[in-house]
Design a protein around this motif. Structure first.
Motif, PDB file in Angstrom:
ATOM      1  N   ASN A  55      70.374  44.354  10.974  1.00  0.00           N
ATOM      2  CA  ASN A  55      69.093  44.710  11.597  1.00  0.00           C
ATOM      3  C   ASN A  55      69.127  44.607  13.118  1.00  0.00           C
ATOM      4  OD1 ASN A  55      68.081  45.059   9.054  1.00  0.00           O
ATOM      5  ND2 ASN A  55      67.010  43.097   8.966  1.00  0.00           N
ATOM      6  N   GLN A  56      70.241  44.110  13.662  1.00  0.00           N
ATOM      7  CA  GLN A  56      70.286  43.865  15.107  1.00  0.00           C
ATOM      8  C   GLN A  56      70.616  45.103  15.954  1.00  0.00           C
ATOM      9  OE1 GLN A  56      69.436  41.525  17.179  1.00  0.00           O
ATOM     10  NE2 GLN A  56      70.406  42.376  19.003  1.00  0.00           N
ATOM     11  N   PRO A  57      71.594  45.951  15.569  1.00  0.00           N
ATOM     12  CA  PRO A  57      72.010  47.008  16.507  1.00  0.00           C
ATOM     13  C   PRO A  57      70.881  47.913  17.008  1.00  0.00           C
ATOM     14  CG  PRO A  57      73.601  46.822  14.725  1.00  0.00           C
ATOM     15  CD  PRO A  57      72.449  45.932  14.359  1.00  0.00           C
ATOM     16  N   LEU A  58      69.864  48.138  16.191  1.00  0.00           N
ATOM     17  CA  LEU A  58      68.766  49.009  16.625  1.00  0.00           C
ATOM     18  C   LEU A  58      68.039  48.441  17.851  1.00  0.00           C
ATOM     19  CD1 LEU A  58      66.923  51.497  16.142  1.00  0.00           C
ATOM     20  CD2 LEU A  58      65.547  50.063  14.610  1.00  0.00           C
ATOM     21  N   VAL A  59      67.970  47.107  17.934  1.00  0.00           N
ATOM     22  CA  VAL A  59      67.143  46.490  18.987  1.00  0.00           C
ATOM     23  C   VAL A  59      67.615  46.874  20.398  1.00  0.00           C
ATOM     24  CG1 VAL A  59      66.203  44.345  19.898  1.00  0.00           C
ATOM     25  CG2 VAL A  59      66.443  44.633  17.434  1.00  0.00           C
ATOM     26  N   PRO A  60      68.892  46.632  20.742  1.00  0.00           N
ATOM     27  CA  PRO A  60      69.321  47.054  22.087  1.00  0.00           C
ATOM     28  C   PRO A  60      69.280  48.572  22.286  1.00  0.00           C
ATOM     29  CG  PRO A  60      71.186  46.229  20.810  1.00  0.00           C
ATOM     30  CD  PRO A  60      69.951  45.886  20.047  1.00  0.00           C
ATOM     31  N   HIS A 101      55.725  50.527  20.562  1.00  0.00           N
ATOM     32  CA  HIS A 101      56.900  49.977  19.882  1.00  0.00           C
ATOM     33  C   HIS A 101      57.035  48.521  20.280  1.00  0.00           C
ATOM     34  CE1 HIS A 101      59.219  54.057  19.442  1.00  0.00           C
ATOM     35  NE2 HIS A 101      58.140  53.994  18.696  1.00  0.00           N
ATOM     36  N   TRP A 102      57.336  47.682  19.285  1.00  0.00           N
ATOM     37  CA  TRP A 102      57.633  46.299  19.596  1.00  0.00           C
ATOM     38  C   TRP A 102      59.105  46.110  19.284  1.00  0.00           C
ATOM     39  CZ3 TRP A 102      53.700  41.968  17.994  1.00  0.00           C
ATOM     40  CH2 TRP A 102      53.759  40.954  18.960  1.00  0.00           C
ATOM     41  N   GLU A 103      59.957  46.437  20.257  1.00  0.00           N
ATOM     42  CA  GLU A 103      61.384  46.599  20.000  1.00  0.00           C
ATOM     43  C   GLU A 103      62.032  45.336  19.431  1.00  0.00           C
ATOM     44  OE1 GLU A 103      59.974  47.344  22.928  1.00  0.00           O
ATOM     45  OE2 GLU A 103      60.203  49.499  23.211  1.00  0.00           O
ATOM     46  N   TRP A 104      61.781  44.211  20.057  1.00  0.00           N
ATOM     47  CA  TRP A 104      62.510  43.006  19.636  1.00  0.00           C
ATOM     48  C   TRP A 104      62.108  42.574  18.228  1.00  0.00           C
ATOM     49  CZ3 TRP A 104      59.678  38.759  18.335  1.00  0.00           C
ATOM     50  CH2 TRP A 104      58.389  38.666  18.839  1.00  0.00           C
ATOM     51  N   GLY A 105      60.936  42.959  17.794  1.00  0.00           N
ATOM     52  CA  GLY A 105      60.507  42.620  16.443  1.00  0.00           C
ATOM     53  C   GLY A 105      60.770  43.762  15.475  1.00  0.00           C
ATOM     54  N   THR A 106      61.451  44.812  15.958  1.00  0.00           N
ATOM     55  CA  THR A 106      61.677  46.057  15.210  1.00  0.00           C
ATOM     56  C   THR A 106      60.456  46.434  14.363  1.00  0.00           C
ATOM     57  OG1 THR A 106      62.915  44.847  13.497  1.00  0.00           O
ATOM     58  CG2 THR A 106      64.192  46.021  15.167  1.00  0.00           C
ATOM     59  N   GLY A 107      59.325  46.506  15.038  1.00  0.00           N
ATOM     60  CA  GLY A 107      58.098  46.947  14.389  1.00  0.00           C
ATOM     61  C   GLY A 107      57.208  47.627  15.416  1.00  0.00           C
ATOM     62  N   TYR A 108      56.034  48.045  14.969  1.00  0.00           N
ATOM     63  CA  TYR A 108      55.087  48.675  15.883  1.00  0.00           C
ATOM     64  C   TYR A 108      54.153  47.630  16.477  1.00  0.00           C
ATOM     65  CZ  TYR A 108      56.726  53.060  14.027  1.00  0.00           C
ATOM     66  OH  TYR A 108      57.540  54.110  13.690  1.00  0.00           O
ATOM     67  N   ARG A 109      53.672  47.907  17.694  1.00  0.00           N
ATOM     68  CA  ARG A 109      52.535  47.140  18.182  1.00  0.00           C
ATOM     69  C   ARG A 109      51.331  47.626  17.398  1.00  0.00           C
ATOM     70  NH1 ARG A 109      54.155  47.493  24.287  1.00  0.00           N
ATOM     71  NH2 ARG A 109      55.076  45.448  24.513  1.00  0.00           N
ATOM     72  N   PHE A 110      50.515  46.720  16.932  1.00  0.00           N
ATOM     73  CA  PHE A 110      49.336  47.108  16.155  1.00  0.00           C
ATOM     74  C   PHE A 110      48.138  47.320  17.082  1.00  0.00           C
ATOM     75  CE2 PHE A 110      50.972  44.552  12.232  1.00  0.00           C
ATOM     76  CZ  PHE A 110      52.054  45.414  12.147  1.00  0.00           C
ATOM     77  N   THR A 111      48.062  46.504  18.104  1.00  0.00           N
ATOM     78  CA  THR A 111      46.969  46.597  19.071  1.00  0.00           C
ATOM     79  C   THR A 111      47.553  46.382  20.459  1.00  0.00           C
ATOM     80  OG1 THR A 111      45.713  45.300  17.463  1.00  0.00           O
ATOM     81  CG2 THR A 111      44.622  45.789  19.537  1.00  0.00           C
TER      82      THR A 111
END
Lengths: 345, 290
Positions: free
Chosen positions: A135-140, B162-172
């Motif tokens: 799940n990590q590679p997507l982040v950077p 986009h909430w990149e570090w959490g690999t999810g969307y920002r909801f608000t």
């Protein structure tokens, strides 16, 4: 030593039907991919592999693909940086910047962590936001201050390169270029980055190494004053602790609390491994300390008095008292954790 | 190009369904769209919000229970998992597993995002609407391959959901100012939960800001007979002065670094409800136009 993933010359077959296969069985094409699993060993005294290593077993072509991707600047939106730009082998796959530097010189939030012994870690990054390495590679790839790209943008670039198409097919049974293939192959390559052949290892394995007097004294001090957090052969217990280090002024930073939302986790960070530590300066979650000496001086002088300070420090008046001689000895010991084969020099 | 092709394919797949819909209501020979329009009216205590910079004279200001004047310069939130409920309780989910076709980023600065049209809703009378504020955990993975359109919409430079570090969307995402000296107010919510609770090797014990909202319609939405419009009010007075929590802004909770800890849940419960005692949060139905 435990042997896992015995060499199996697995021949995987994939039957590709042409679109009009329904009309005639003679149009069936048989393509075979031979992609042996790699042999990975758990080094002496190390914990077992984490679960993902078993569900995404490194293979010959998976690792080759992952290594190629790891070094490919196509992963960044302007083709300027690759994973290896910040994860440099001679720095134990970390770098010498205080905080990560992405495209166009954009500065990130935290110090680049070394990529080593990932196959044995249960939790990744400073705040443990990732437990499954795939799940990590997507982040950077998508983060604005890192590569600022997107997975479709990356896949689009790779699709123009026949060499990649071939390699993806070999690595993943002819599935072609997929997002999962990118994530899995990079993780497979990282699983092979195992550092376990330092002078320290040779001493404890009785494989011909001996500590100097200073190093031996340093190992003693380490066992007296450091090992409760930097435990196991990974030299980290992988716990999250607030040890009262100077605070990152960036408003985004909250340490482990950014992940859990718990006040008690505020500015807690994962205990970093000490392996190859002599090659990963500066130190701290945002590179607060230039040298190992500076870190030890800070512990000796006393850390920040914070509410959720680690109990071990609280019980010791917020410090780890160290004499100057002990600091010299500790640094000498930590240098025995350098693995010249691993860092390639 | 690829996105376009997929979209076209979806349209072709929809054709038989649409044809069926026409057949089923061919009694009166008048084809109806079977559309339902959701209109979002973002307010402070009923007054539609006008955004503005720190010193803006036009921006709508609000005063909290704690007597703190505040206004917004940016106001965005994600609506997904929309379900219409019939009089007999039957639920009609609207593309709930497809963010491209069933989710939207409401952005107060873009008028076109304040109306969302649901297509091909079965002809019937509806009495309730359910929707999610944010994105359900199982879809909250920034999977651009599966949902390229929503991914692009949410990730646009002027949207930044986009909430990149959490690999999810920002909801608000709310940016604004409070007190007479216009100190920064910045509120972002999202989910950091990952993996399975029972599986320690995958589980990230995060905070899930997703909230399911259930609203009774004041009058029935008669789909088929009409193409109703449901006007939904989101009263952002609730952010600081909600049913669950009263929040006094200070330098410790008004910006993301600290609200990621305990206080994020307070804001989230205020606008999205706590999921048990409060399933409406800041939302209410102003009216249903048939």
């Amino acid at each position: 030593m435990k042997l896992l993933f015995p060499m199996k010359n697995l021949i995987r077959s994939l039957i590709l039907f042409a679109l009009f296969s329904a009309c005639s069985s003679e149009d069936t094409v048989l393509v075979s991919y031979e992609n042996p699993e790699l042999e990975l060993n758990v080094p002496f005294g190390f914990p077992d592999f984490n679960n993902s290593v078993y569900t995404n077993k490194p293979t010959k072509y998976g690792v080759a693909l992952g290594e190629k991707l790891f070094h490919d600047t196509k992963l960044s939106t302007d083709n300027s940086i690759s994973c290896a730009s910040c994860h440099i082998q001679e720095n134990a796959f970390a770098d010498h910047n205080a905080k990560g530097i992405g495209i166009e010189g954009r500065i990130g939030l935290r110090n680049t962590p070394p990529v080593q012994n990932m196959a044995f870690m249960k939790v990744f990054n400073w705040d443990g936001n990732i437990r499954v390495l795939e799940n990590q590679p997507l982040v950077p790839i998508i983060t604005h201050f890192e590569m600022d790209s997107s997975i479709l943008e990356v896949m689009g670039k790779l699709e123009e390169d026949p060499e990649y198409i071939e390699l993806f097919n070999k690595a993943f049974n002819g599935e072609g270029i997929t997002a999962d293939g990118i994530y899995k192959s990079i993780a497979q390559f990282e699983y092979t980055l195992i550092s376990a052949n330092s002078k320290y290892d040779q001493v404890i394995r009785e494989a011909g190494g001996t500590f100097t007097e200073t190093e031996a004294l340093g190992y003693q001090v380490f066992q007296d004053k450091c090992i409760s957090c930097h435990s196991s052969e990974l030299f980290t217990d992988q716990s999250f602790r607030n040890i009262g280090f100077p605070l990152n002024p960036d408003h985004e930073e909250a340490g482990r609390a950014r992940v859990t939302g718990l006040a008690e986790d505020f500015m807690r960070f994962r205990v970093p491994s000490l392996r190859n530590i002599a090659h990963t300066a500066p130190y701290g979650s945002f590179g607060q300390f230039e040298t190992l000496r500076a870190v030890l001086d800070y512990f000796d002088n006393g850390v920040l008095d914070v509410e959720n300070l680690d109990p071990i420090l609280k019980e010791n008046n917020n410090r780890i008292p160290l004499s100057e001689a002990e600091k010299d000895q500790l640094i000498a010991f930590m240098q025995t954790l350098s693995d010249s084969e691993f860092i390639g020099k | 190009m690829k996105t376009q092709t997929i979209k076209n394919m979806k349209k072709y797949l929809l054709l038989p369904a649409i044809a069926l819909a026409f057949v089923s209501c061919s009694d009166d020979d008048v084809p109806v769209a079977n559309d339902v329009t959701l209109e979002f009216n973002n307010t402070f205590k009923g007054q539609t919000i006008v955004l503005g910079d720190a010193t803006s004279a036009e921006a709508t200001t609000n005063t909290s229970v704690e007597d703190q004047v505040h206004h917004f310069s940016e106001l965005k939130y994600v609506i997904s998992n929309i379900i219409l409920v019939k009089e007999d309780g039957t639920e009609i989910p609207y593309n709930v597993n497809d963010l491209d076709e069933g989710a939207i980023v409401i952005d107060q600065s873009k008028e076109e995002t304040l109306e969302y049209v649901l297509n091909d809703i079965p002809t019937d009378d509806y009495t309730q609407i359910i929707f999610g504020l944010g994105v359900r955990s199982d879809l909250n993975t920034l999977d651009e391959v599966s949902n390229p359109e929503f991914y692009a919409e949410a990730g646009a430079n002027d949207t930044q959901m986009h909430w990149e570090w959490g690999t999810g969307y920002r909801f608000t995402k709310i940016e604004g100012f409070y007190d007479t000296d216009n100190k920064t107010l910045s509120f972002h919510s999202g989910s950091t939960v990952e993996g399975t609770v029972d599986d320690e090797s995958s589980y990230i014990p995060g905070f899930d800001a997703y909230r399911e909202i259930t609203l009774d319609l004041p009058s029935m939405a008669k789909v088929g007979e009409h193409s109703p419009k449901i006007v939904i009010e989101a009263d952002f007075d609730a952010l600081l002065s909600g049913k669950t929590n009263t929040i006094l802004l200070d330098d410790k909770n008004a910006t993301p670094s600290v609200h990621t800890s305990v206080s994020m849940s307070k804001y989230v419960d205020n606008i999205g409800g706590d999921g048990t005692n409060d399933v409406t949060g800041m939302f209410s139905i102003s009216k249903v136009e048939n």
